[in-house]
Every structure is written in structure tokens, then in C-alpha cells.
Design a protein around this motif. Structure first.
Motif, mmCIF file in Angstrom:
data_model
loop_
_atom_site.group_PDB
_atom_site.id
_atom_site.type_symbol
_atom_site.label_atom_id
_atom_site.label_comp_id
_atom_site.label_asym_id
_atom_site.label_seq_id
_atom_site.Cartn_x
_atom_site.Cartn_y
_atom_site.Cartn_z
ATOM 1 N N THR A 186 0.656 -1.112 0.116
ATOM 2 C CA THR A 186 -0.260 -0.242 -0.176
ATOM 3 C C THR A 186 0.464 1.123 0.020
ATOM 4 O OG1 THR A 186 -1.818 -1.234 1.138
ATOM 5 C CG2 THR A 186 -1.638 1.148 1.553
ATOM 6 N N SER A 187 2.044 1.045 0.954
ATOM 7 C CA SER A 187 2.552 2.376 0.895
ATOM 8 C C SER A 187 3.960 2.955 -0.699
ATOM 9 C CB SER A 187 3.739 1.864 2.001
ATOM 10 O OG SER A 187 3.683 2.069 2.746
ATOM 11 N N PHE A 188 3.825 2.064 -1.705
ATOM 12 C CA PHE A 188 3.696 1.904 -3.059
ATOM 13 C C PHE A 188 3.214 3.082 -3.930
ATOM 14 C CE2 PHE A 188 4.521 0.199 -6.921
ATOM 15 C CZ PHE A 188 5.074 0.640 -7.916
ATOM 16 N N ALA A 215 -4.272 -4.754 6.923
ATOM 17 C CA ALA A 215 -4.800 -4.250 5.889
ATOM 18 C C ALA A 215 -4.872 -2.995 6.006
ATOM 19 C CB ALA A 215 -6.280 -4.577 5.289
ATOM 20 N N SER A 216 -3.592 -1.814 5.210
ATOM 21 C CA SER A 216 -3.268 -0.643 6.232
ATOM 22 C C SER A 216 -4.456 0.069 5.223
ATOM 23 C CB SER A 216 -2.181 -0.094 5.235
ATOM 24 O OG SER A 216 -1.764 1.181 5.521
ATOM 25 N N THR A 217 -5.103 1.057 5.572
ATOM 26 C CA THR A 217 -6.096 2.281 5.627
ATOM 27 C C THR A 217 -5.923 3.907 6.081
ATOM 28 O OG1 THR A 217 -7.421 2.355 7.395
ATOM 29 C CG2 THR A 217 -7.998 0.527 5.821
ATOM 30 N N LYS A 244 -7.575 -8.323 -2.642
ATOM 31 C CA LYS A 244 -6.815 -9.292 -2.268
ATOM 32 C C LYS A 244 -6.864 -9.769 -1.018
ATOM 33 C CE LYS A 244 -4.489 -8.413 -6.038
ATOM 34 N NZ LYS A 244 -2.874 -7.881 -7.000
ATOM 35 N N GLU A 245 -5.971 -8.964 0.024
ATOM 36 C CA GLU A 245 -6.324 -9.401 1.357
ATOM 37 C C GLU A 245 -6.419 -9.673 2.209
ATOM 38 O OE1 GLU A 245 -2.685 -6.070 3.048
ATOM 39 O OE2 GLU A 245 -4.249 -5.275 1.832
ATOM 40 N N LEU A 246 -7.680 -9.186 1.657
ATOM 41 C CA LEU A 246 -8.970 -9.047 2.918
ATOM 42 C C LEU A 246 -10.010 -10.511 2.437
ATOM 43 C CD1 LEU A 246 -9.474 -5.692 3.538
ATOM 44 C CD2 LEU A 246 -8.220 -7.433 4.975
ATOM 45 N N ILE A 272 8.894 5.302 1.915
ATOM 46 C CA ILE A 272 7.267 5.438 2.944
ATOM 47 C C ILE A 272 6.868 4.150 3.610
ATOM 48 C CG2 ILE A 272 4.920 5.739 2.647
ATOM 49 C CD1 ILE A 272 5.795 7.150 -0.448
ATOM 50 N N SER A 273 7.055 3.670 4.457
ATOM 51 C CA SER A 273 6.478 2.824 5.374
ATOM 52 C C SER A 273 5.710 3.267 6.481
ATOM 53 C CB SER A 273 7.834 2.508 5.784
ATOM 54 O OG SER A 273 7.674 1.241 7.223
ATOM 55 N N GLN A 274 4.538 2.514 6.572
ATOM 56 C CA GLN A 274 3.763 2.998 7.848
ATOM 57 C C GLN A 274 4.359 2.484 9.440
ATOM 58 O OE1 GLN A 274 1.026 2.037 11.528
ATOM 59 N NE2 GLN A 274 1.476 0.499 10.308
ATOM 60 N N SER A 275 4.580 1.157 9.014
ATOM 61 C CA SER A 275 5.059 0.356 10.219
ATOM 62 C C SER A 275 6.514 1.418 10.779
ATOM 63 C CB SER A 275 5.279 -1.032 9.801
ATOM 64 O OG SER A 275 6.687 -1.364 9.109
ATOM 65 N N GLY A 276 7.522 1.246 9.552
ATOM 66 C CA GLY A 276 8.989 1.850 9.926
ATOM 67 C C GLY A 276 9.709 0.976 10.324
ATOM 68 N N GLU A 277 9.290 -0.534 9.643
ATOM 69 C CA GLU A 277 10.039 -1.532 9.976
ATOM 70 C C GLU A 277 9.752 -2.382 9.202
ATOM 71 O OE1 GLU A 277 12.199 -1.721 12.722
ATOM 72 O OE2 GLU A 277 10.814 -0.527 14.119
ATOM 73 N N THR A 278 10.015 -2.271 7.732
ATOM 74 C CA THR A 278 9.827 -3.320 6.461
ATOM 75 C C THR A 278 11.073 -3.467 6.154
ATOM 76 O OG1 THR A 278 7.028 -2.678 6.079
ATOM 77 C CG2 THR A 278 8.618 -3.818 3.987
ATOM 78 N N ALA A 279 10.814 -4.622 6.769
ATOM 79 C CA ALA A 279 12.639 -5.357 5.533
ATOM 80 C C ALA A 279 13.472 -4.600 4.773
ATOM 81 C CB ALA A 279 13.592 -6.707 6.233
#
Ligand code: M6R
Length: 368
Positions: free
Chosen positions: A59-61, A156-158, A244-246, A103-110
Motif C-alpha cells: 500500500t505504501s508503494f 490491511a492499511s487504511t 486480495k488481502e481481505l 514510505i513505510s507505515q510501520s517503519g520496520e519493513t525489511a
């Protein structure tokens, strides 16, 4: 804790007007200039920028794809958007005149973390757009714009997505201000439009019941397509990802102009196609989108169209019509994605799936 909602995701969808408003607070100084406190890049560095590369996942992409349209239009600075997982494997051309935006909501995406490490090793400046204070990605970046979505629990990011969009618009306006590619009063006008968005999002949310009804009518559906153009194209991709996700359904987003280059072959009787119709202000875009919708409908597709209030031209081609407030095309993703989130959430609920914890997915993807 879910404020009376069945899912965190649904609660978070309804929090979006607040999240967007919070992400805009304090961005204007009394002098009317855009102030980004957490931006630690000197004006000179911004003026010297040759290009911006946005890296992100999922989603950040898609938020990054919208950002490209806004940044290039307002600042005339070339922007590339790249999946973080691909970035460092293609030997990207990056130097000290490149700004890499992660761009990263969590800030932890490897994947994203590894990509910024690579960018820094090539002497690029790195700016993070992040929702999690003190997480790894902002810690390793030169500058950060924090989004103020508040904790996002649903996998799922909203609201994370909407606030990322806001941060991207702010970054674009900031660069425009420093580079002098837009006048102060133009920037001001866009800020006023942005500040009206929480109310517009609330207006879209008022239609939730009719979107839910539509979603429940699609319980037997096996495949759904999404069409968009311009800033509506990433919205189509994000709408498909949500489904897809949900709902674990085959869902694909396409740029409407690509239809005749292949995807139109997928159209068959009764296939639902969700169409993000651009505002009429951009005449060419609007007309071309309508002809795409006509094409799929003529081949039996069931068209569900998201179109602005007052758009009469779409009416003959829409089996279902979801109205959006009148907003500029670059800002339309902030309102257009909302019905698609509601649709996915409700369809997944009707199918009996766990909306907050979809199968096989984790909230933070900390392995590559
Ligand atoms: O925390 P991030 O923004 O870095 O996460 C990126 C993706 O993993 C994330 O957006 C994912 O696609 C979501 N599940 C989308 O709903």
C-alpha cells in the motif's frame, strides 16, 4: 476499544477524517509558509536535487505512485517510484543529488530498510515518511515526515495510506516552495483544498451503507477488476490489493488506457469492474476514462463507477454509481479509495473472513 465496530479495520476507516486532519495540523506558519518540523534537509540540498526516488512496499508503494504525479506536477523534479524489494538489486543510479523517499507505515519493513541502507551507501539523502515514532526506518534516515494516523491495528492499511498521501502532498508542496516552482498563493490554495479533505472523506463515509449492500451482493464473485487513470490508477491498484488481502479474491487493477493492450480479453458477462472516474476538470482524462468504461460494459462487464458529484456523462455507463465530492484530480485518491476500503471490508466480513488478521499476512514484514 473498537468504538462499537466489529473490526479494527472498520474503526480505522472511520477514523480517516481525523487522521488526515491531524496529519495537516501545524504545517503552516503564521507567514503562510509550509513548515515541516521533522524535515532535516537544508534548503540548499533541496534546491540541488536532481531527482527523487520513492521506495516502498504494498500500500505504501501505491501512495508513492500518487506522490509521483503530485511531485512532478508541482515541482518539475523527476520522480521514480520503485518497489523496495527490487531497488538495490538493479544497481540503481543514485548520488548526493538524489533524494530517496522511503514510505513505510510501520517503519520496520525489511525490504524498505535494506533499500535505504543501499541508498545511503551511494551517498543519497534519505527522507522517511512514517507513522511510527522512533522505528528503524526514520532512525536510519536523514529526515522524516511523521504521519499522524495513530496506531493502525488492522493488517490491511487504511488510515495509514491516507496519511501517507497527505505527507506526500506536503513534501511536494515543500519542495515546490523551496525550489520556487510554485508561487506562495498557489501553495496556499492547495493547502486550503487539502484542509477541506477531512470533511470530504466524512461525506464519502456517509454512503457506507450503500457500499456495504453492493459488497454483500458480490459474495459469489470470483474475480473483480479495477480501472483507473492518472492518480486514479494507484487507487485501482490499492482497491484490488485490499480485496486480495481481505476477501482472498482474484482482483486486479489496471490503468484504463492499457485495456486494449490486453486486459480487455478478461472481460466477460457479469464481471464486476470498479472504475475510478477522474474529475471532469481534466477533460481529456475524463472522456478517455468514459470510453474505457463503455468498452468493458459493451462486453458484458458490470460497472461500478466512482465519479464526482454532478458528473452526468457517466450515468448511462454505470450499473452502480458511487458519488465522490468534487476535488482536484491530484487529491482525488484521498476520497476515491474510501469506498474501495469499505467494499473490501464488508465483502470479507460477508464471506466470514477475519478482516483484522487475514490469512498468511503479518502487520510488519520484518524479513525480506
Ligand atoms: O509498514 P509498511 O508501510 O512498510 O508496510 C508495507 C506493506 O507491507 C503494507 O502496506 C501491506 O501491503 C499492507 N498489508 C497493505 O494493506
Amino acid at each position: 476499544e473498537k468504538d462499537g465496530h466489529d473490526w479494527f479495520m472498520r474503526k480505522e476507516i472511520f477514523e480517516q477524517p481525523r487522521a488526515v486532519a491531524d496529519s495537516l495540523i501545524g504545517r503552516r506558519t503564521t507567514a503562510g509558509l509550509l513548515a515541516l518540523d521533522e524535515m532535516r534537509l537544508a534548503d540548499e540540498e533541496i534546491r540541488d536535487l536532481d531527482k527523487i526516488i520513492i521506495i516502498a512496499c504494498g500500500t505504501s508503494f501505491y501512495a508513492g505512485m500518487v506522490a509521483k504525479y503530485a511531485i512532478e506536477h508541482w515541482t518539475r523534479t523527476p520522480v521514480e517510484v520503485e518497489l523496495a524489494s527490487e531497488f538495490r538489486y538493479r544497481d540503481p543510479i543514485v548520488d548526493q543529488t538524489t533524494l530517496v523517499v522511503a514510505i513505510s507505515q510501520s517503519g520496520e519493513t525489511a525490504d524498505t530498510l535494506q533499500a535505504i541502507r543501499h541508498a545511503k551507501s551511494q551517498r543519497a539523502r534519505v527522507l522517511a515518511i512514517c507513522n511510527t515514532n522512533g522505528s528503524s526506518i526514520p532512525r536510519e534516515s536523514d529526515a522524516v515526515i511523521y504521519t499522524h494516523a495513530g496506531p493502525e491495528i488492522g493488517v490491511a492499511s487504511t488510515k495509514g495510506f491516507l496519511t501517507q498521501l497527505v505527507a506526500c502532498y506536503l513534501l511536494a508542496l515543500y519542495v515546490a516552495q523551496v525550489k520556487g516552482t510554485r508561487y506562495g498563493d498557489e501553495i496556499d490554495e492547495i493547502m486550503v483544498q487539502l484542509e477541506a479533505m477531512p470533511d470530504h472523506i466524512a461525506t464519502v463515509l456517509e454512503q457506507a451503507e450503500s457500499v456495504y449492500e453492493l459488497a454483500r451482493a458480490h459474495v459469489g464473485t470470483r474475480s473483480v477488476l479495477f480501472l483507473g487513470r492518472h492518480a486514479g490508477y494507484p487507487v485501482a491498484l490499492e482497491g484490488a490489493l485490499k480485496l486480495k488481502e481481505l476477501a482472498y479474491l482474484h482482483a486486479e487493477g489496471f490503468a484504463a488506457g492499457e485495456l486494449k493492450h490486453g486486459p480487455i480479453a478478461l472481460i466477460e458477462d457479469g464481471l464486476p469492474v470498479l472504475c475510478v472516474v477522474p474529475p471532469r476538470g481534466r477533460d481529456q482524462l475524463h472522456g478517455k476514462m468514459i470510453s474505457g468504461i463503455q468498452e468493458v460494459r459493451a462486453r458484458g462487464a458490470l460497472t461500478i463507477c466512482l465519479a464526482e458529484e454532478g458528473d452526468r456523462k457517466i450515468e448511462p455507463y454505470a450499473d452502480h454509481l458511487i458519488r465522490l465530492p468534487q476535488v482536484p484530480v491530484l487529491l482525488q485518491p484521498l476520497v476515491a479509495i474510501v469506498p474501495l476500503q469499505l467494499f473490501a471490508c464488508e465483502l470479507a466480513t460477508a464471506l466470514g473472513h477475519d478482516v483484522d488478521q487475514p490469512r498468511n499476512l503479518a502487520k510488519s514484514v520484518t524479513v525480506e
